[in-house]
Motif scaffolding. Structure first.
Motif, PDB file in Angstrom:
ATOM      1  N   THR A   1      10.956   8.974  -5.361  1.00 25.84           N
ATOM      2  CA  THR A   1      11.322   7.661  -6.505  1.00 25.84           C
ATOM      3  C   THR A   1      12.496   7.021  -5.905  1.00 25.84           C
ATOM      4  OG1 THR A   1      10.718   9.624  -8.084  1.00 25.84           O
ATOM      5  CG2 THR A   1      11.934   7.700  -8.679  1.00 25.84           C
ATOM      6  N   ILE A   2      13.342   7.592  -5.115  1.00 23.09           N
ATOM      7  CA  ILE A   2      14.324   6.876  -4.563  1.00 23.09           C
ATOM      8  C   ILE A   2      14.102   5.718  -3.488  1.00 23.09           C
ATOM      9  CG2 ILE A   2      16.452   6.852  -3.185  1.00 23.09           C
ATOM     10  CD1 ILE A   2      17.142   9.439  -4.499  1.00 23.09           C
ATOM     11  N   VAL A   3      13.071   6.200  -2.768  1.00 26.43           N
ATOM     12  CA  VAL A   3      12.405   5.265  -1.707  1.00 26.43           C
ATOM     13  C   VAL A   3      11.634   4.118  -2.495  1.00 26.43           C
ATOM     14  CG1 VAL A   3      10.806   5.131   0.033  1.00 26.43           C
ATOM     15  CG2 VAL A   3      12.022   6.876  -0.050  1.00 26.43           C
ATOM     16  N   LEU A   4      10.873   4.277  -3.707  1.00 22.17           N
ATOM     17  CA  LEU A   4      10.300   3.347  -4.431  1.00 22.17           C
ATOM     18  C   LEU A   4      11.079   2.533  -4.865  1.00 22.17           C
ATOM     19  CD1 LEU A   4       7.385   3.331  -5.412  1.00 22.17           C
ATOM     20  CD2 LEU A   4       8.238   4.499  -7.474  1.00 22.17           C
ATOM     21  N   ALA A   5      12.436   2.867  -5.421  1.00 23.07           N
ATOM     22  CA  ALA A   5      13.601   1.983  -5.981  1.00 23.07           C
ATOM     23  C   ALA A   5      14.032   1.211  -4.906  1.00 23.07           C
ATOM     24  CB  ALA A   5      14.719   2.905  -6.456  1.00 23.07           C
ATOM     25  N   VAL A   6      14.296   1.839  -3.605  1.00 29.39           N
ATOM     26  CA  VAL A   6      14.673   0.861  -2.461  1.00 29.39           C
ATOM     27  C   VAL A   6      13.674  -0.027  -2.086  1.00 29.39           C
ATOM     28  CG1 VAL A   6      15.263   1.234  -0.006  1.00 29.39           C
ATOM     29  CG2 VAL A   6      16.341   2.892  -1.587  1.00 29.39           C
ATOM     30  N   GLY A   7      12.281   0.188  -2.379  1.00 29.94           N
ATOM     31  CA  GLY A   7      11.426  -0.655  -1.842  1.00 29.94           C
ATOM     32  C   GLY A   7      11.113  -1.826  -2.993  1.00 29.94           C
TER      33      GLY A   7
ATOM     34  N   SER B   1       0.835  -1.240  -0.006  1.00 34.01           N
ATOM     35  CA  SER B   1       0.090   0.065   0.005  1.00 34.01           C
ATOM     36  C   SER B   1       0.742   1.408  -0.029  1.00 34.01           C
ATOM     37  CB  SER B   1      -0.867   0.027   1.126  1.00 34.01           C
ATOM     38  OG  SER B   1      -0.094  -0.049   2.513  1.00 34.01           O
ATOM     39  N   VAL B   2       2.036   1.424   0.853  1.00 39.59           N
ATOM     40  CA  VAL B   2       2.939   2.322   0.764  1.00 39.59           C
ATOM     41  C   VAL B   2       3.571   2.576  -0.530  1.00 39.59           C
ATOM     42  CG1 VAL B   2       5.066   3.429   1.581  1.00 39.59           C
ATOM     43  CG2 VAL B   2       3.257   2.224   3.351  1.00 39.59           C
ATOM     44  N   MET B   3       4.022   1.297  -1.266  1.00 51.29           N
ATOM     45  CA  MET B   3       4.370   1.503  -2.547  1.00 51.29           C
ATOM     46  C   MET B   3       3.425   2.015  -3.504  1.00 51.29           C
ATOM     47  SD  MET B   3       7.610   0.337  -2.687  1.00 51.29           S
ATOM     48  CE  MET B   3       8.026  -0.567  -4.354  1.00 51.29           C
ATOM     49  N   GLN B   4       2.127   1.517  -3.494  1.00 50.48           N
ATOM     50  CA  GLN B   4       1.063   2.383  -4.522  1.00 50.48           C
ATOM     51  C   GLN B   4       1.120   3.815  -4.082  1.00 50.48           C
ATOM     52  OE1 GLN B   4      -2.242   0.016  -3.041  1.00 50.48           O
ATOM     53  NE2 GLN B   4      -2.204  -1.393  -4.767  1.00 50.48           N
ATOM     54  N   PHE B   5       1.091   4.201  -2.781  1.00 50.65           N
ATOM     55  CA  PHE B   5       1.094   5.424  -2.503  1.00 50.65           C
ATOM     56  C   PHE B   5       2.036   6.231  -3.189  1.00 50.65           C
ATOM     57  CE2 PHE B   5       2.479   8.983   0.064  1.00 50.65           C
ATOM     58  CZ  PHE B   5       1.579  10.052   0.143  1.00 50.65           C
ATOM     59  N   LEU B   6       3.449   5.761  -2.970  1.00 49.75           N
ATOM     60  CA  LEU B   6       4.512   6.470  -3.482  1.00 49.75           C
ATOM     61  C   LEU B   6       4.392   6.879  -4.915  1.00 49.75           C
ATOM     62  CD1 LEU B   6       7.370   4.467  -1.381  1.00 49.75           C
ATOM     63  CD2 LEU B   6       6.812   7.150  -1.423  1.00 49.75           C
ATOM     64  N   LEU B   7       4.044   5.723  -5.608  1.00 52.26           N
ATOM     65  CA  LEU B   7       4.046   5.772  -6.937  1.00 52.26           C
ATOM     66  C   LEU B   7       2.897   6.910  -7.605  1.00 52.26           C
ATOM     67  CD1 LEU B   7       4.975   4.860  -9.923  1.00 52.26           C
ATOM     68  CD2 LEU B   7       3.389   3.129  -9.911  1.00 52.26           C
ATOM     69  N   ALA B   8       1.780   6.872  -7.059  1.00 49.75           N
ATOM     70  CA  ALA B   8       0.828   7.774  -7.050  1.00 49.75           C
ATOM     71  C   ALA B   8       1.373   9.252  -6.754  1.00 49.75           C
ATOM     72  CB  ALA B   8      -0.343   7.415  -6.355  1.00 49.75           C
TER      73      ALA B   8
END
Length: 554
Positions: free
Chosen positions: A61-67, A9-16
């Protein structure tokens, strides 16, 4: 394997957030600033707002890449799938895999660096509010292009970047900016109209616009004739944006007229949208149509490689009055030719090479345009004859760090082993040596040979540029007639032998400033990192490419 375990859910939020935040930031930039944030200078406040928003997007975006689960880069992650227009089965479908993640990171990084650079060096033009808003809208559209998984949404995002780039060129550009902006918008809009027809054809014939479902079907629900028409229509629109020879003529004018950050974003990000569309849409959704056109695509690609290099050589020669920005723009035509050649091979090796070359081009050419913009600011011109002929020791003697970084970017662009530009071109040529089944090996090996010859031409013009701009002309100043000495910018240093010039000593230019180092160092560092450790990028793209070409099967 994930570096940090982040919930779905956090990954979804980050991309949005990554896609929507720049758009909200653009709206906020146009609104009056709250009293506490106005500061003493409203213009600096809105520029600071641009740095803040793009910085927040880069961090997300970096956090998205890390996750991101690096053990499964072929799987769509951080997905959101919401019905938007039920009658047409259009969905707000977002997701990233190993192909789109590097492009998201590149876009977020380049936009942040452009915002940071503009905070200290805003191009001359109208309101900074409008400038910041346009850059943020441009970022949102580009990030959305790489994140959406619905064909109609892809088209909307693809078109979203045209208007902000038009105004950045037309309002903040240099000479001939209006004509260049109109040429840019007309070429890209005409290509987009044809592309929309191809997208509608695929959606109506297959019954869905979902890119994941269409890629998994791998063209089995579309007849060969439908695929051929779709590839022709969509490919034409993508080829204009790439740009592919002979649809490239808008690019040199746009780059020459655009402000520095406009050129960086145009070369580093917008050109990637076209090649990404070839990989994400045409290769998996219409493989039979791609196989029909692959030899023609490869032929146009290698013509573009040689043509771009010859144009650069013509601009680089003494007395040609070549513009350095225009030369770098023509070099982009050649470099994107390698990307198209890799895609045309329809092999994992070639497509991986194309994706690697995409990222390498964004880093290296983005750095080159930053540097050329800085040189133009210092000299008042980007004319090669002026830069080379009116200075004794040229950049090495007058601004040694700036000269060294320009030489570094130039040798990275020519594909020196150990730097990012090498791997994409090498893998592309390997892919052309052994193309996909059903494609003519003799033809593609001929294309490979022509492409390899293009690398030699690239080395030739880049080394000429380094010799002339960094080292200066070999002709002593005392032998130059007054007409041969190009005029300096107002207040700039005068060549020796001119009345009022300082004798004996080499006039100095301002070397790399702190803000310039902050904007340029990440690009130089990543160019070295990608060159020395290509597995960082290939480890992401290869599984996703293998799955894409296998029709959704890992």
């Amino acid at each position: 394997m994930t570096v940090i375990d982040i919930s779905a859910s956090v990954m979804q939020f980050l991309l949005a957030f990554v896609v929507v935040a720049p758009l909200l930031g653009a709206v906020a930039a146009l609104l009056p600033a709250p009293p506490g944030l106005k500061g003493k200078n409203p213009d600096q406040a809105v520029l600071r707002h641009g740095v803040t928003v793009t910085g927040a997007v880069l961090i997300a975006t970096i956090v998205l890449a890390v996750g991101f689960d690096h053990d499964q880069p072929a799987t769509m992650q951080a997905t959101t799938d919401i019905s938007w227009i039920p009658a047409l089965d259009v969905r707000i479908h977002l997701g990233i895999d190993g192909i789109s993640l590097p492009l998201l990171l590149l876009t977020a990084l380049l936009t942040f660096l452009c915002a940071l650079y503009s905070y200290f060096k805003l191009p001359a033009g109208p309101s900074p509010k409008a400038f910041v808003a346009l850059v943020l809208v441009l970022e949102s559209g580009t990030l959305a292009t790489f994140a959406v998984l619905d064909l109609l949404l892809f088209f909307l995002a693809f078109e979203m970047v045209l208007i902000p780039m038009y105004f950045l060129i037309a309002r903040w550009g240099g000479g001939q900016r209006q004509a260049a902006a109109w040429k840019f918008i007309l070429y890209t809009l005409l290509g987009s109209v044809v592309m929309l027809l191809g997208i509608l054809l695929i959606g109506l014939k297959s019954g869905t616009f979902d890119m994941v479902a269409l890629a998994t079907d791998n063209g089995r629900g579309l007849t060969t004739s439908v695929q051929v028409i779709a590839v022709l229509a969509i490919g034409l629109g993508l080829a204009v944006k790439t740009p592919m020879w002979p649809l490239h003529s808008w690019l040199p004018d746009a780059h020459t007229a655009a402000p520095t950050v406009g050129s960086v974003l145009l070369a580093g990000v917008l050109l990637k949208m076209g090649t990404y569309g070839f990989v994400r849409i045409l290769l998996p959704i219409a493989p039979d149509g791609m196989r029909t056109f692959a030899p023609y695509l490869a032929a146009f690609a290698v013509v573009g490689i040689v043509y771009g290099s010859l144009a650069c050589l013509a601009l680089a020669r003494t007395g040609a009055k070549g513009d350095l920005k225009r030369l770098i723009a023509y070099s982009s035509v050649g470099h994107m030719g390698f990307v198209l050649l890799g895609i045309a091979t329809m092999t994992p090796t070639g497509v991986n090479g194309a994706l690697f070359a995409n990222i390498a081009h964004g880093l290296i050419t983005g750095l080159l345009f930053f540097l050329v913009g800085a040189i133009k600011d210092r000299y008042g011109t980007a004319d090669l004859d002026t830069l080379a002929g009116a200075t004794g020791a040229a950049l090495y003697g007058r601004a040694p760090r700036l000269g060294a970084l320009l030489a570094f970017a130039a040798i990275a662009s020519l594909g020196l082993p150990g730097l990012a530009g090498f791997w994409g071109e090498m893998l592309t040529l390997f892919g052309a040596y052994s193309p996909a089944e059903g494609l003519s090996r003799p033809a593609f090996r001929t294309f490979m040979a022509i492409g390899a010859f293009g690398t030699l031409l690239t080395a030739a013009y880049m080394l000429i540029v380094v010799r002339r701009v960094c080292m200066g002309e070999h002709t002593p100043h005392s032998r130059l007639s007054p007409d041969d000495r190009a005029p300096q910018a107002a207040g700039g240093p005068q060549p020796s032998g001119v009345a009022g010039a300082r004798p004996a000593t080499t006039p100095q230019l301002a070397d790399i400033q702190t803000y310039e180092a902050a904007a340029w160092t990440p690009l130089a560092a990543l160019t070295v990192l990608a060159g020395l450790w290509p597995a960082v990028l290939l480890g992401l793209t290869d599984p996703a490419v293998q799955k894409l070409l296998a029709g959704g099967k890992s």
